[in-house]
Design a protein around this motif. Sequence first.
Motif, PDB file in Angstrom:
ATOM      1  N   VAL A  35     -23.541   9.426 -14.677  1.00 16.93           N
ATOM      2  CA  VAL A  35     -24.030  10.713 -14.702  1.00 16.93           C
ATOM      3  C   VAL A  35     -24.348  10.996 -16.310  1.00 16.93           C
ATOM      4  N   ILE A  36     -25.635  11.516 -16.395  1.00 12.41           N
ATOM      5  CA  ILE A  36     -26.237  11.680 -17.736  1.00 12.41           C
ATOM      6  C   ILE A  36     -26.741  13.156 -17.624  1.00 12.41           C
ATOM      7  N   ALA A  37     -27.137  13.765 -18.677  1.00 10.47           N
ATOM      8  CA  ALA A  37     -27.643  15.101 -18.822  1.00 10.47           C
ATOM      9  C   ALA A  37     -29.019  14.995 -19.577  1.00 10.47           C
ATOM     10  N   THR A  38     -30.175  15.106 -18.815  1.00  8.03           N
ATOM     11  CA  THR A  38     -31.430  14.904 -19.561  1.00  8.03           C
ATOM     12  C   THR A  38     -31.910  16.441 -19.898  1.00  8.03           C
ATOM     13  N   PRO A  39     -32.720  16.352 -21.131  1.00 12.96           N
ATOM     14  CA  PRO A  39     -33.246  15.124 -21.763  1.00 12.96           C
ATOM     15  C   PRO A  39     -32.346  14.507 -22.761  1.00 12.96           C
ATOM     16  N   VAL A  40     -32.276  13.416 -22.719  1.00 15.68           N
ATOM     17  CA  VAL A  40     -31.334  12.708 -23.625  1.00 15.68           C
ATOM     18  C   VAL A  40     -31.548  11.147 -24.062  1.00 15.68           C
ATOM     19  N   PHE A  41     -30.881  10.741 -24.952  1.00 12.84           N
ATOM     20  CA  PHE A  41     -31.088   9.347 -25.210  1.00 12.84           C
ATOM     21  C   PHE A  41     -31.474   8.455 -23.774  1.00 12.84           C
ATOM     22  N   ALA A  47     -28.412  29.828 -26.736  1.00 13.66           N
ATOM     23  CA  ALA A  47     -27.297  29.109 -27.566  1.00 13.66           C
ATOM     24  C   ALA A  47     -28.046  27.604 -27.732  1.00 13.66           C
ATOM     25  N   GLY A  48     -28.954  27.206 -27.181  1.00 17.13           N
ATOM     26  CA  GLY A  48     -29.849  26.023 -27.457  1.00 17.13           C
ATOM     27  C   GLY A  48     -29.848  25.193 -25.990  1.00 17.13           C
ATOM     28  N   LEU A  49     -30.221  23.894 -26.115  1.00 17.97           N
ATOM     29  CA  LEU A  49     -30.313  23.185 -25.144  1.00 17.97           C
ATOM     30  C   LEU A  49     -29.020  22.402 -24.768  1.00 17.97           C
ATOM     31  N   CYS A  50     -28.143  22.922 -23.917  1.00 21.02           N
ATOM     32  CA  CYS A  50     -26.822  22.462 -23.929  1.00 21.02           C
ATOM     33  C   CYS A  50     -26.489  21.811 -22.565  1.00 21.02           C
ATOM     34  N   ALA A  51     -25.604  20.769 -22.651  1.00 18.92           N
ATOM     35  CA  ALA A  51     -24.998  20.145 -21.596  1.00 18.92           C
ATOM     36  C   ALA A  51     -23.893  21.218 -20.816  1.00 18.92           C
TER      37      ALA A  51
END
Length: 362
Positions: free
Chosen positions: A102-108, A132-136
Amino acid sequence: MKTTVNVLLRDDLRTFAGYQSARAASLQGEVWLNANESAWANAADDDARLRRYPQPQPQALRECMAQLYAVAPEQLLIGRGSDEAIDLLVRAFCAPGQGRIVIATPVFGMYAVCAKLHGASIIDVPLVDSDAGLCADVPAMGDAALTQNATLLFLCSPGNPSGELLSLEAIATLAQRLRGRCMVVVDEAYLEYADAPSATALLSGHDNIAVLRTLSKAHALAAARVGCVIGSRELIDALRRCQAPYPVPQPVAAAALAALAPQALASTTSRIGTVREARQQLQAGLLHLPVVRRVYASAGNFLLVRFVDTDAAFAALLAAGVVVRDMRAMPQLGDALRITVGTQEECSRVLAALEAVREVAA
């Protein structure tokens, strides 16, 4: 009660011993003839240290890094940057062609790359773009891991490229939900710039947390490729058996030890403070430019910036000799660039180049 590592480790790796190199055995002697090394040093090897294979896990460096991250040496495995640690985790906990992460894009990107190369499925729970931003969405990531039987969940804190810093409370809550079901991997490559506690503080209470750290960023050793994974002794033992022999060349280990000496660490600490101040100043300067649409708050040594005219902004920076990371191919970031916080002169050069785009943006 079985630990999470014991439950989730691939069945075929439970009794797998891995490769036993010539340096893995604790043998003593004066004449070393067990590794088929050259009896003579290379003519270019001035101090005659390179003809011998290095220690699989250089003990002095392992102890030094363990002290740096406030863990026991047995809880830490050194590798070729965080990239190797990611690959080892995928290999250990995802059966080839069957595993899920499981990942949360955009990410490394390396989480997905390692999974893809291993044949593992990628479950994406995208970051949420809000005031609040680009948040997971950490609870949603946990839901996805449970419903789709993922064995690895990657969190990036501070997020790359989002800059988001996750709270230890949120990480602990997630790990508790997933105990026995999924490993929670916290990538802290940029944590030094956040002045925040590490998820290593949670290790004693959660057997399914692994933490990634690196000397590439704040410690300025990107070319040396030194990183580590930190976790339970059981996790480290399992990953070591999956690792190729001799991951840390002797000159690299020596350079890393020198970089972690007290005087060098004091210099690093000072420069981290300089980066934090420059990050704030760069963010303020960018916000006043007409070509800039939004600057996300960041706990890393970079800023994620949305532009009114990204083509013009990128071209203007290149024309000024400034190379930034083009993020437009990543999900949700079709108008964004990521700008590393450089020296004061470099940051001024960025602002001056973007100031010239004023007429285009208007």
